[in-house]
Write a protein that holds these residues in place. Sequence first.
Motif, mmCIF file in Angstrom:
data_model
loop_
_atom_site.group_PDB
_atom_site.id
_atom_site.type_symbol
_atom_site.label_atom_id
_atom_site.label_comp_id
_atom_site.label_asym_id
_atom_site.label_seq_id
_atom_site.Cartn_x
_atom_site.Cartn_y
_atom_site.Cartn_z
ATOM 1 N N VAL A 223 0.832 -1.220 -0.046
ATOM 2 C CA VAL A 223 -0.019 0.068 -0.111
ATOM 3 C C VAL A 223 0.941 1.197 0.121
ATOM 4 O O VAL A 223 0.699 2.223 -0.789
ATOM 5 N N MET A 224 2.034 1.343 0.743
ATOM 6 C CA MET A 224 2.873 2.395 0.993
ATOM 7 C C MET A 224 3.489 2.782 -0.244
ATOM 8 O O MET A 224 3.729 3.950 -0.914
ATOM 9 N N ASP A 225 3.815 1.589 -1.052
ATOM 10 C CA ASP A 225 4.560 1.859 -2.445
ATOM 11 C C ASP A 225 3.422 2.276 -3.524
ATOM 12 O O ASP A 225 4.042 2.773 -4.467
ATOM 13 N N ASN A 226 2.209 2.379 -3.224
ATOM 14 C CA ASN A 226 1.416 2.775 -4.153
ATOM 15 C C ASN A 226 0.609 4.004 -3.818
ATOM 16 O O ASN A 226 -0.463 4.312 -4.411
ATOM 17 N N LEU A 227 0.980 4.656 -2.681
ATOM 18 C CA LEU A 227 0.309 5.768 -2.171
ATOM 19 C C LEU A 227 0.638 6.854 -3.050
ATOM 20 O O LEU A 227 1.663 7.017 -3.649
ATOM 21 N N PHE A 228 -0.439 7.796 -3.344
ATOM 22 C CA PHE A 228 -0.283 8.997 -4.208
ATOM 23 C C PHE A 228 -0.874 10.044 -3.541
ATOM 24 O O PHE A 228 -2.177 9.991 -3.184
ATOM 25 N N ASP A 229 -0.021 11.008 -2.878
ATOM 26 C CA ASP A 229 -0.542 12.032 -2.088
ATOM 27 C C ASP A 229 -1.076 13.163 -3.227
ATOM 28 O O ASP A 229 -0.323 13.720 -3.695
ATOM 29 N N LEU A 230 -2.604 13.376 -3.030
ATOM 30 C CA LEU A 230 -3.046 14.320 -4.144
ATOM 31 C C LEU A 230 -2.661 15.901 -3.435
ATOM 32 O O LEU A 230 -3.038 16.872 -4.321
ATOM 33 N N LEU A 231 -2.584 15.977 -2.164
ATOM 34 C CA LEU A 231 -2.318 17.473 -1.747
ATOM 35 C C LEU A 231 -1.104 18.196 -2.485
ATOM 36 O O LEU A 231 -1.157 19.211 -3.032
ATOM 37 N N PRO A 232 0.166 17.708 -2.501
ATOM 38 C CA PRO A 232 1.194 18.193 -3.082
ATOM 39 C C PRO A 232 1.013 18.278 -4.579
ATOM 40 O O PRO A 232 1.448 19.401 -5.116
ATOM 41 N N CYS A 233 0.328 17.486 -5.184
ATOM 42 C CA CYS A 233 -0.054 17.393 -6.571
ATOM 43 C C CYS A 233 -0.703 18.492 -6.827
ATOM 44 O O CYS A 233 -0.550 19.303 -7.776
ATOM 45 N N THR A 234 -1.682 18.939 -6.094
ATOM 46 C CA THR A 234 -2.669 20.237 -6.403
ATOM 47 C C THR A 234 -2.033 21.229 -6.016
ATOM 48 O O THR A 234 -2.088 22.144 -7.115
ATOM 49 N N LYS A 235 -1.145 21.406 -4.946
ATOM 50 C CA LYS A 235 -0.418 22.783 -4.700
ATOM 51 C C LYS A 235 0.567 23.160 -5.770
ATOM 52 O O LYS A 235 0.898 24.265 -6.254
ATOM 53 N N GLN A 236 1.254 22.095 -6.360
ATOM 54 C CA GLN A 236 2.231 22.214 -7.324
ATOM 55 C C GLN A 236 1.781 22.402 -8.610
ATOM 56 O O GLN A 236 2.519 23.112 -9.525
ATOM 57 N N SER A 237 0.418 22.160 -8.824
ATOM 58 C CA SER A 237 -0.062 22.330 -10.188
ATOM 59 C C SER A 237 -0.858 23.556 -10.227
ATOM 60 O O SER A 237 -1.169 24.252 -11.373
ATOM 61 N N ASP B 274 -15.946 11.327 2.562
ATOM 62 C CA ASP B 274 -14.758 11.756 2.291
ATOM 63 C C ASP B 274 -13.972 11.371 1.241
ATOM 64 O O ASP B 274 -13.243 12.102 0.493
ATOM 65 N N LEU B 275 -14.270 10.028 1.032
ATOM 66 C CA LEU B 275 -13.782 9.300 -0.248
ATOM 67 C C LEU B 275 -14.204 9.940 -1.364
ATOM 68 O O LEU B 275 -13.577 10.141 -2.524
ATOM 69 N N GLN B 276 -15.731 10.180 -1.565
ATOM 70 C CA GLN B 276 -16.185 10.731 -2.503
ATOM 71 C C GLN B 276 -15.792 12.124 -2.665
ATOM 72 O O GLN B 276 -15.754 12.262 -3.943
ATOM 73 N N ALA B 277 -15.718 12.957 -1.845
ATOM 74 C CA ALA B 277 -14.877 14.283 -2.117
ATOM 75 C C ALA B 277 -13.496 14.169 -2.737
ATOM 76 O O ALA B 277 -13.113 15.124 -3.530
ATOM 77 N N LEU B 278 -12.853 13.191 -2.189
ATOM 78 C CA LEU B 278 -11.470 12.947 -2.750
ATOM 79 C C LEU B 278 -11.491 12.703 -4.208
ATOM 80 O O LEU B 278 -10.621 12.996 -4.885
ATOM 81 N N TRP B 279 -12.388 11.652 -4.450
ATOM 82 C CA TRP B 279 -12.551 11.290 -5.999
ATOM 83 C C TRP B 279 -13.000 12.543 -6.711
ATOM 84 O O TRP B 279 -12.357 12.860 -8.165
ATOM 85 N N ALA B 280 -13.529 13.333 -6.378
ATOM 86 C CA ALA B 280 -14.155 14.403 -6.962
ATOM 87 C C ALA B 280 -13.136 15.722 -7.343
ATOM 88 O O ALA B 280 -12.923 16.118 -8.422
ATOM 89 N N VAL B 281 -12.155 15.879 -6.206
ATOM 90 C CA VAL B 281 -11.215 16.609 -6.457
ATOM 91 C C VAL B 281 -10.038 16.064 -7.401
ATOM 92 O O VAL B 281 -9.684 16.557 -8.475
ATOM 93 N N PHE B 282 -9.885 14.711 -7.395
ATOM 94 C CA PHE B 282 -9.100 14.100 -8.206
ATOM 95 C C PHE B 282 -9.629 14.338 -9.623
ATOM 96 O O PHE B 282 -8.808 14.617 -10.581
ATOM 97 N N GLN B 283 -10.774 13.940 -9.828
ATOM 98 C CA GLN B 283 -11.257 14.219 -11.327
ATOM 99 C C GLN B 283 -11.271 15.600 -11.729
ATOM 100 O O GLN B 283 -10.714 15.794 -12.964
ATOM 101 N N TRP B 284 -11.538 16.398 -10.929
ATOM 102 C CA TRP B 284 -11.475 17.805 -11.322
ATOM 103 C C TRP B 284 -9.926 18.434 -11.749
ATOM 104 O O TRP B 284 -9.823 18.993 -12.676
ATOM 105 N N LEU B 285 -9.019 17.824 -10.939
ATOM 106 C CA LEU B 285 -7.638 18.113 -11.076
ATOM 107 C C LEU B 285 -7.163 17.426 -12.492
ATOM 108 O O LEU B 285 -6.482 17.955 -13.303
#
Length: 262
Positions: A172-186, A247-258
Motif C-alpha cells: 500500500v505504501m509503495d502505491n500511495l499517491f498524495d493528492l495534496l502536493p500534486c494540487t499545490k504544485q499544479s 470523504d472518499l467521494q470528495a477526494l475522488w471529486a477533487v481527483f477528477q477535477w484536477l
Amino acid sequence: VDQGLVQVLAAQGVDTIPRLLQRYDEAELAEISRPWGKGMKKVGGMARSIRRNAEALHTGREILLQPPQFPASGNYVMFDLEGLPPHLDEWQKIYLWGMQVFGERPGFFQPALAGFGPDGDRQGWESFLAQAGDVFQCYGNIPFVHWHHYEKTNIAAYRARYGDRENIAQRVMDNLFDLLPCTKQSLALPVPSYSLKVVEKYVGFARTMEEFGGDWAMAKYIEATETEDAQEREEVIQQIMKYNEEDLQALWAVFQWLRGRH
C-alpha cells in the motif's frame, strides 16, 4: 506565508494581499529575511508560490503552474483514515481505515473498523490488511490516493506496532499517491486553505451530512466508546462511516477535477 514573514511585512505596513502585490515583485520578496528558529532566513524560492497564491486570491481566479501528473491506472483507491491523537488515547489510534475503488471498475465502500475490546486496535489493522489484500488481488498494483501525510505516517506506525502480514501494508505504501502536493504544485487556487474540506467545496462537491469534520468524528467515536447502549453505539458508528464515505467521494471529486486540468 509563515508567522515570521507576517510579522516582518506588518512592520512595513504590508498587511493585506493587495499591498503585498503592490509592494514586492518575486525577486524583492525572495530577498526579505524573517525569523526562522533562532536565526533569520530569506524567503527565497517560496516567493514565487506566495506571489501566485496572492494573485489567485486577489483576482478570484486559479493559476495553472504546471500540468498535474498522475500515476497511470484505469482504477484508483480513495483512501482516508479516522483516528484519535495520542493525547486522547494511550497512543495514536486509527479506528476506521476507509477505502473505495473508483474508475473503470468501481467498488463498494470498505471500512475496516477497530473493535471496542482490548484487542480492537489490532483487529482494525488486520481487517485493513485483509481488505487491501483483496483489492490488490482484484486490481493489481492500483494507486491508493490520499490527502496529506496522515495515511502514510500511520501505516508506518502500525507496521511497527503489529507487523505486516504478507507485506500488504508495504505494498500500500509503495502505491500511495498524495493528492495534496500534486494540487499545490499544479495550481494556485483562490482559496484560504488547501484542506480537503475547502478544496472540495471549491470544485463543487456537496456533502449530504449537515455535521461532519475530523473533530466531529473523534467526538462521536468517543461517544460510541463510552455508551453501554449497543443500538446507540451502532447508530454513532454508522454516522462516522457515512462521514468517511463522503470523504472518499470528495477526494475522488477533487481527483477528477484536477485530472481535467491536465
